[in-house]
Design a protein around this motif. Structure first.
Motif, PDB file in Angstrom:
ATOM      1  N   SER A  98      10.903  44.524   8.192  1.00 50.27           N
ATOM      2  CA  SER A  98      11.937  44.113   7.250  1.00 50.27           C
ATOM      3  C   SER A  98      13.014  43.228   7.860  1.00 50.27           C
ATOM      4  O   SER A  98      13.565  42.366   7.184  1.00 50.27           O
ATOM      5  N   MET A  99      13.331  43.396   9.117  1.00 53.66           N
ATOM      6  CA  MET A  99      14.427  42.638   9.721  1.00 53.66           C
ATOM      7  C   MET A  99      13.972  41.366  10.427  1.00 53.66           C
ATOM      8  O   MET A  99      14.789  40.509  10.760  1.00 53.66           O
ATOM      9  N   THR A 100      12.680  41.220  10.652  1.00 53.38           N
ATOM     10  CA  THR A 100      12.188  40.041  11.370  1.00 53.38           C
ATOM     11  C   THR A 100      12.502  38.730  10.654  1.00 53.38           C
ATOM     12  O   THR A 100      12.891  37.761  11.308  1.00 53.38           O
ATOM     13  N   PRO A 101      12.374  38.637   9.325  1.00 50.37           N
ATOM     14  CA  PRO A 101      12.710  37.359   8.680  1.00 50.37           C
ATOM     15  C   PRO A 101      14.152  36.913   8.938  1.00 50.37           C
ATOM     16  O   PRO A 101      14.381  35.764   9.308  1.00 50.37           O
ATOM     17  N   MET A 102      15.093  37.816   8.769  1.00 54.18           N
ATOM     18  CA  MET A 102      16.486  37.420   8.998  1.00 54.18           C
ATOM     19  C   MET A 102      16.740  37.139  10.473  1.00 54.18           C
ATOM     20  O   MET A 102      17.505  36.242  10.810  1.00 54.18           O
ATOM     21  N   ALA A 103      16.089  37.889  11.365  1.00 48.09           N
ATOM     22  CA  ALA A 103      16.267  37.644  12.797  1.00 48.09           C
ATOM     23  C   ALA A 103      15.713  36.277  13.192  1.00 48.09           C
ATOM     24  O   ALA A 103      16.342  35.566  13.984  1.00 48.09           O
ATOM     25  N   THR A 104      14.579  35.885  12.635  1.00 46.72           N
ATOM     26  CA  THR A 104      14.017  34.575  12.985  1.00 46.72           C
ATOM     27  C   THR A 104      14.846  33.439  12.396  1.00 46.72           C
ATOM     28  O   THR A 104      15.023  32.400  13.043  1.00 46.72           O
ATOM     29  N   ILE A 105      15.376  33.641  11.205  1.00 47.46           N
ATOM     30  CA  ILE A 105      16.268  32.632  10.618  1.00 47.46           C
ATOM     31  C   ILE A 105      17.542  32.524  11.461  1.00 47.46           C
ATOM     32  O   ILE A 105      18.019  31.423  11.755  1.00 47.46           O
ATOM     33  N   ALA A 106      18.091  33.664  11.865  1.00 44.31           N
ATOM     34  CA  ALA A 106      19.300  33.659  12.698  1.00 44.31           C
ATOM     35  C   ALA A 106      19.034  32.945  14.019  1.00 44.31           C
ATOM     36  O   ALA A 106      19.860  32.149  14.479  1.00 44.31           O
ATOM     37  N   ALA A 107      17.886  33.218  14.635  1.00 46.68           N
ATOM     38  CA  ALA A 107      17.549  32.554  15.900  1.00 46.68           C
ATOM     39  C   ALA A 107      17.438  31.047  15.698  1.00 46.68           C
ATOM     40  O   ALA A 107      17.907  30.272  16.542  1.00 46.68           O
ATOM     41  N   ALA A 108      16.845  30.634  14.602  1.00 50.13           N
ATOM     42  CA  ALA A 108      16.733  29.194  14.316  1.00 50.13           C
ATOM     43  C   ALA A 108      18.115  28.569  14.153  1.00 50.13           C
ATOM     44  O   ALA A 108      18.389  27.488  14.692  1.00 50.13           O
ATOM     45  N   ARG A 109      18.973  29.237  13.419  1.00 50.83           N
ATOM     46  CA  ARG A 109      20.323  28.698  13.216  1.00 50.83           C
ATOM     47  C   ARG A 109      21.097  28.631  14.527  1.00 50.83           C
ATOM     48  O   ARG A 109      21.828  27.680  14.776  1.00 50.83           O
ATOM     49  N   LEU A 110      20.921  29.641  15.383  1.00 47.58           N
ATOM     50  CA  LEU A 110      21.589  29.623  16.688  1.00 47.58           C
ATOM     51  C   LEU A 110      21.056  28.502  17.572  1.00 47.58           C
ATOM     52  O   LEU A 110      21.769  27.997  18.441  1.00 47.58           O
ATOM     53  N   ALA A 111      19.804  28.105  17.346  1.00 56.31           N
ATOM     54  CA  ALA A 111      19.199  27.007  18.105  1.00 56.31           C
ATOM     55  C   ALA A 111      19.438  25.656  17.432  1.00 56.31           C
ATOM     56  O   ALA A 111      18.773  24.677  17.761  1.00 56.31           O
ATOM     57  N   ASP A 112      20.369  25.612  16.488  1.00 54.45           N
ATOM     58  CA  ASP A 112      20.697  24.379  15.757  1.00 54.45           C
ATOM     59  C   ASP A 112      19.506  23.805  15.004  1.00 54.45           C
ATOM     60  O   ASP A 112      19.320  22.591  14.959  1.00 54.45           O
ATOM     61  N   ARG A 113      18.705  24.681  14.438  1.00 58.29           N
ATOM     62  CA  ARG A 113      17.587  24.261  13.590  1.00 58.29           C
ATOM     63  C   ARG A 113      17.938  24.701  12.166  1.00 58.29           C
ATOM     64  O   ARG A 113      17.630  25.816  11.768  1.00 58.29           O
ATOM     65  N   PRO A 114      18.586  23.846  11.419  1.00 56.63           N
ATOM     66  CA  PRO A 114      19.054  24.237  10.085  1.00 56.63           C
ATOM     67  C   PRO A 114      17.907  24.418   9.093  1.00 56.63           C
ATOM     68  O   PRO A 114      16.831  23.848   9.245  1.00 56.63           O
ATOM     69  N   THR A 115      18.174  25.222   8.109  1.00 63.17           N
ATOM     70  CA  THR A 115      17.255  25.396   6.994  1.00 63.17           C
ATOM     71  C   THR A 115      17.822  24.633   5.812  1.00 63.17           C
ATOM     72  O   THR A 115      19.016  24.357   5.769  1.00 63.17           O
ATOM     73  N   THR A 116      16.968  24.283   4.859  1.00 63.73           N
ATOM     74  CA  THR A 116      17.464  23.494   3.730  1.00 63.73           C
ATOM     75  C   THR A 116      18.135  24.344   2.673  1.00 63.73           C
ATOM     76  O   THR A 116      18.965  23.851   1.934  1.00 63.73           O
ATOM     77  N   GLY A 117      17.755  25.597   2.573  1.00 64.06           N
ATOM     78  CA  GLY A 117      18.381  26.461   1.583  1.00 64.06           C
ATOM     79  C   GLY A 117      19.840  26.716   1.924  1.00 64.06           C
ATOM     80  O   GLY A 117      20.186  26.958   3.072  1.00 64.06           O
ATOM     81  N   GLU A 118      20.684  26.626   0.929  1.00 63.12           N
ATOM     82  CA  GLU A 118      22.118  26.853   1.120  1.00 63.12           C
ATOM     83  C   GLU A 118      22.420  28.337   0.978  1.00 63.12           C
ATOM     84  O   GLU A 118      22.527  28.857  -0.126  1.00 63.12           O
ATOM     85  N   VAL A 119      22.533  29.015   2.105  1.00 62.88           N
ATOM     86  CA  VAL A 119      22.876  30.431   2.127  1.00 62.88           C
ATOM     87  C   VAL A 119      24.047  30.559   3.092  1.00 62.88           C
ATOM     88  O   VAL A 119      23.868  30.565   4.308  1.00 62.88           O
ATOM     89  N   LEU A 120      25.248  30.636   2.558  1.00 60.06           N
ATOM     90  CA  LEU A 120      26.460  30.616   3.375  1.00 60.06           C
ATOM     91  C   LEU A 120      26.524  31.771   4.363  1.00 60.06           C
ATOM     92  O   LEU A 120      27.077  31.625   5.452  1.00 60.06           O
TER      93      LEU A 120
END
Length: 183
Positions: A47-69
């Motif tokens: 359950s937590m892996t999706p948010m953890a991988t998104i967080a890791a991407a954001r920390l690596a300056d790899r933005p996602t297109t979805g606007e989720v503040l």
């Protein structure tokens, strides 16, 4: 090149070249929510892996297109990473509940929804969240059945470690492909 086709590709952030690759043809028609569905599949097992991988991407300056503040807040990013690690450790405990108990499903709904929205094209966040949740919840039952079969054969810890490796790799791959395709 067909200008309508190029316009559609531009809407989802895809640069087409001629001749089209098979990946371009697949993704230009289905891509808008494909990554949301795939991250939902990841959430079905962890359950937590999706948010953890998104967080890791954001920390690596790899933005996602979805606007989720929420994803831009440092507390969320580091908290999601910590929760992802904690889930991987806690899953091996003999007292760990099944992923299909109410709180397990609720965690999947929340994580899949947030991650699915983040990987959806801008303006389609709600659809991305819905697709991810609609994928995660039913697949949670299927992945649980598979895990129980693996536990009967090789034990809880070994089956959990194998599942962890597969799920973390799948989550990282989905997010890497989603964020690299959008740059």
């Amino acid at each position: 090149m067909n200008s309508a086709l190029q316009a559609k590709a531009n809407c989802i952030g895809l640069r087409l070249s001629e001749p089209f690759t098979a990946w371009e043809l697949l993704t230009m028609t289905n891509r808008s929510l494909l990554f949301s569905a795939l991250i939902g599949a990841v959430a079905s097992a962890r359950s937590m892996t999706p948010m953890a991988t998104i967080a890791a991407a954001r920390l690596a300056d790899r933005p996602t297109t979805g606007e989720v503040l929420l994803l831009d807040r440092p507390l969320f990013k580091y908290g999601a990473l910590a929760m992802g690690v904690a889930e991987l450790l806690g899953d091996k405990m003999k007292t760990a509940p099944d992923r299909t108990v109410f709180l397990g499903l609720l965690a999947r709904v929340m994580s899949a929804g947030i991650a699915g929205a983040a990987l959806a094209p801008a303006g389609r966040e709600k659809a991305g969240a819905a697709v991810a949740v609609a994928t995660a919840v039913p697949l949670a039952y299927l992945t649980l059945a598979g895990r129980k079969q693996a536990m009967a054969r090789i034990g809880q810890t070994r089956s959990g470690l194998i599942e962890d490796a597969l799920v973390v790799a799948a989550g990282a791959t989905v997010v890497a492909l989603a964020t690299s395709a959008r740059q």
